[in-house]
Structure formats: structure tokens, C-alpha cells
Design an enzyme around this catalytic site. Structure first.
Site, mmCIF file in Angstrom:
data_model
loop_
_atom_site.group_PDB
_atom_site.id
_atom_site.type_symbol
_atom_site.label_atom_id
_atom_site.label_comp_id
_atom_site.label_asym_id
_atom_site.label_seq_id
_atom_site.Cartn_x
_atom_site.Cartn_y
_atom_site.Cartn_z
ATOM 1 N N ARG A 1 0.822 -1.215 0.000
ATOM 2 C CA ARG A 1 0.000 0.000 0.000
ATOM 3 C C ARG A 1 0.856 1.264 0.000
ATOM 4 N NH1 ARG A 1 -3.814 -1.592 4.828
ATOM 5 N NH2 ARG A 1 -4.936 -3.374 3.967
ATOM 6 N N ARG B 1 -3.458 6.341 1.188
ATOM 7 C CA ARG B 1 -4.058 7.474 1.887
ATOM 8 C C ARG B 1 -3.125 8.204 2.847
ATOM 9 N NH1 ARG B 1 -9.429 4.709 4.150
ATOM 10 N NH2 ARG B 1 -8.004 2.924 4.267
ATOM 11 N N ARG C 1 -7.239 11.386 -5.365
ATOM 12 C CA ARG C 1 -8.482 10.646 -5.082
ATOM 13 C C ARG C 1 -9.680 11.599 -5.075
ATOM 14 N NH1 ARG C 1 -12.781 9.398 -3.732
ATOM 15 N NH2 ARG C 1 -13.533 7.704 -2.419
ATOM 16 N N ASP D 1 -7.028 -2.642 -7.351
ATOM 17 C CA ASP D 1 -7.712 -3.256 -6.213
ATOM 18 C C ASP D 1 -7.781 -4.752 -6.455
ATOM 19 O OD1 ASP D 1 -9.451 -2.439 -3.715
ATOM 20 O OD2 ASP D 1 -10.517 -4.075 -4.713
ATOM 21 N N TYR E 1 -14.749 -12.399 -0.316
ATOM 22 C CA TYR E 1 -15.568 -11.231 -0.653
ATOM 23 C C TYR E 1 -16.758 -11.628 -1.524
ATOM 24 C CZ TYR E 1 -11.800 -8.282 1.125
ATOM 25 O OH TYR E 1 -10.861 -7.679 1.932
#
Length: 359
Positions: free
Chosen positions: A23, A27, A36, A73, A153
Site C-alpha cells: 500500500r 491514503r 483521489r 484493487d 468477498y
């Protein structure tokens, strides 16, 4: 080109220990948050090759990292299967059509890779941007979720605290779960191979939820299907070896079995002793990891000390072994960006020191 990351994966000599971060484009960087916001949504960002390239390059502009990783992703594959992926602000991913019955499972198919062309276009665009860095260019890592992690998921319909729905299927209808995993393994192999064809120079399989399985179930429902993927991967492209990394969070118990599936490196979380892991794999593959991401909330001196502990734990980098420094999982969104500078510099400095001739 700075290729010490690829050399370490292939257990070839390097001048210092290479480092990249899971990552690393994310963020914690203010420039990522600005991009973003400009994109308007996470999916709009991920599906724009230009913006995916922009955020992939952002950490390389700040830090002397030894690899770039494609910004994407892990749920792009099930999204292309038609399960209806969406991201609600603050709630994480959701699927509109989770796999809950025989009819839905029977209808599942390997997606047309054309539906994922935006990912492959991003790989090509990133490779072009990396080439402009000249001698400072670094390799690009492509990736996918593991067949089991994707299935979590797809069956749960999103994230889960207890994985009750997929584990109920595992124990009561294992045939349905095996069917999902078979399709996922074919899909992941095709997806990673398409990334390689587009220019990815190494690939990584993120088995984020494999460690939630019981012993025995892990081997049948996660490891066996990652082995299928590894067996189908292109190991060469443009006359270069394409190394593969497998990372099961919480998988330290099964380290030897993971190392035996044919991958070039095994990623480790922070619960594993790196020196013992090196002895356990016995030179069969390289290792990647494994600093606790929360160490980056400490001060500079402590971050440097923790880096030294990881490198000393792995030990001298002799012929035929390889170590890529990384965190034991993804970097926290709250990490101070300056802490990453300290980390990267400390890894390179201490790694060089460890390679000096020993008296």
C-alpha cells in the site's frame, strides 16, 4: 535500472537490501488524497490508467523505493465477473450479487480479460512513466488477490469479521466452494499473465484471508489453488525471468508448505521470526518482510532500531539467499510520510553496512 528488487527475489547478490511497502501508494500521502478527491470515487481512480499511473508514481517521487506496485484493487476480477462491485464511503467494498446458492455458483465463469483492459493499460502507462526515470527506474509489480481471498468477498458480499458465510459453505457444501475456487484460480492466472504481457516485471498474490482457515482447510482451500496459479504463470517475458511472491497474512505456521508451491519468494507478516523463517525455507526461495507497520508511529531513532532488528534477524546475505524488506502488512493511512523516509534510508544504509567484509 535499479534492479536489486528483482535480484533479491531471484536470490542473486545485491549491493543493499531492497525495500518497497505494501500500500505504498495510498491514503497516508497527501498527494494521493488530492488525486483521489479529483477522481471523485475510488473506482473512478482505479479505472483511469492515467490516474492509476499518477498515484503509482507518487511514492517514488518522495522515496528511494526499489519497486513500484500497480495501483489497483484486488476485487477487479470478481467485478469483471459481474458481481456488482461498489465502494461506499467509509464502509469498504460491497458486491450487489454475492454467491450464495448453487445457481449463482454454477453460472460463475472466468471473465473476459477485455473487461480488465483498464488495468493492463495502466501497467503499460506506468512502465512508460518509469522508463522516463532513466537510471533511477525500478521494476513494476503486478498483483492479484488469491483465489480464496477473492472468494471470501464474493461469498460474504463484502468484508467480514468472522467469515461465517464462506466457512458455512466450506463445511456444509465444500463442492460449491471448490467450484468457485477453480474458476478463481483460472481467472487469477489469466489476469496475472495479462499483466505480465502488459509489462509487469514481478507478480504478487495477496492471500489476505488464508490465515483465517483451520490447518488442513488452508491447504485444501487456499494453498492448493495458489499452487495452480503459480503453475500457470509465465515465468519469462521479453527474455527476463518474472519472479512471483506469495503472501498469506497469518500463514507463518505453513511457511515450508507455501515455499514448496513454486513461488520465488514468500511474504511474511510481523508475527514470524525472520531468521527462523530463513532456516525453515532452507534456500528454496527468497523472503519478504516483515516490520510491524505500527513501528512507523515511533520516533526516528526507534524506527531505525526496528529496521536493524529485522535485518539482523534475517542475518548475513550470503550467496543463494534473498531478502526484500517490507512491512508485515499494508502501511496504515495514518502513518506520517516522513517516517517512511526514515525507514527507506535506514534499510539501505544498514543493508550496505551488513554487506561490508566481515573481519
Amino acid at each position: 535500472m535499479n534492479d536489486r528488487f528483482l535480484k533479491a527475489l531471484l536470490r542473486e547478490p545485491t549491493d543493499t537490501t531492497p525495500v518497497w511497502l505494501m500500500r505504498q501508494a495510498g491514503r497516508y500521502l497527501p498527494e494521493y488524497r488530492a488525486t483521489r478527491a479529483r477522481a471523485g470515487s475510488f473506482m473512478a481512480l482505479a479505472q483511469s490508467p492515467a490516474m492509476a499511473c499518477e498515484v503509482t508514481m507518487q511514492p517514488l517521487d518522495r522515496y528511494a523505493l526499489d519497486a513500484a506496485i500497480l495501483f489497483s484493487d484486488i476485487l477487479t476480477v470478481p467485478d469483471a465477473m459481474g458481481l456488482g462491485l461498489s465502494f461506499a464511503e467509509g464502509e469498504g467494498p460491497r458486491f450487489a450479487h454475492p454467491l450464495r446458492d448453487e445457481k449463482a455458483v454454477a453460472a460463475l465463469e472466468v471473465p473476459d480479460m477485455a473487461k480488465l483492459q483498464y488495468v493492463f493499460d495502466a501497467v503499460e502507462e506506468i512502465r512508460g512513466a518509469l522508463a522516463l526515470r532513466g537510471d533511477k527506474t525500478v521494476p513494476l509489480i503486478g498483483f492479484s488477490g488469491s483465489p480464496f481471498t477473492l472468494a471470501c468477498y464474493m461469498v460474504e458480499g463484502g468484508g467480514s469479521d468472522d467469515f461465517r458465510t464462506i466457512k458455512t459453505m466450506l463445511y456444509s457444501r465444500p463442492d460449491l466452494l471448490h467450484r468457485i475456487l477453480e474458476v478463481n484460480a483460472e481467472s487469477v492466472a489469466a489476469y496475472l499473465n495479462a499483466q505480465i504481457e502488459a509489462g509487469a516485471q514481478a507478480v504478487m498474490i495477496f492471500d489476505t484471508w488464508g490465515g483465517t482457515l483451520a490447518d488442513g482447510a488452508y491447504q485444501r482451500f487456499s494453498l492448493a489453488y495458489m499452487k495452480r496459479v503459480i503453475e500457470k504463470l509465465h515465468v519469462e517475458h521479453d527474455d527476463r525471468r518474472i519472479p512471483s511472491i506469495v503472501f498469506t497474512k497469518g500463514g507463518g505456521l505453513w511457511l515450508e508448505q507455501i515455499a514448496a508451491i513454486g513461488c520465488d519468494a514468500v511474504g511474511l507478516d510481523w508475527t514470524v521470526n525472520l531468521g527462523q523463517a530463513r532456516a525453515r525455507v532452507g534456500g528454496r526461495c527468497a523472503l519478504q518482510g516483515n516490520l510491524d507497520p505500527n513501528a512507523l508511529f515511533a520516533g526516528e531513532a526507534q524506527i531505525r532500531a526496528e529496521v536493524a532488528k529485522v535485518l539482523e534477524s534475517f542475518g548475513p546475505v550470503d550467496a543463494g539467499v534473498g531478502h526484500v524488506f517490507n512491512l508485515g502488512h499494508g502501511i496504515s493511512q495514518f502513518t506520517p510520510p516522513e517516517s517512511v523516509s526514515v525507514l527507506v534510508d535506514a534499510v539501505h544504509e544498514y543493508g550496505r553496512r551488513m554487506r561490508l567484509p566481515r573481519a
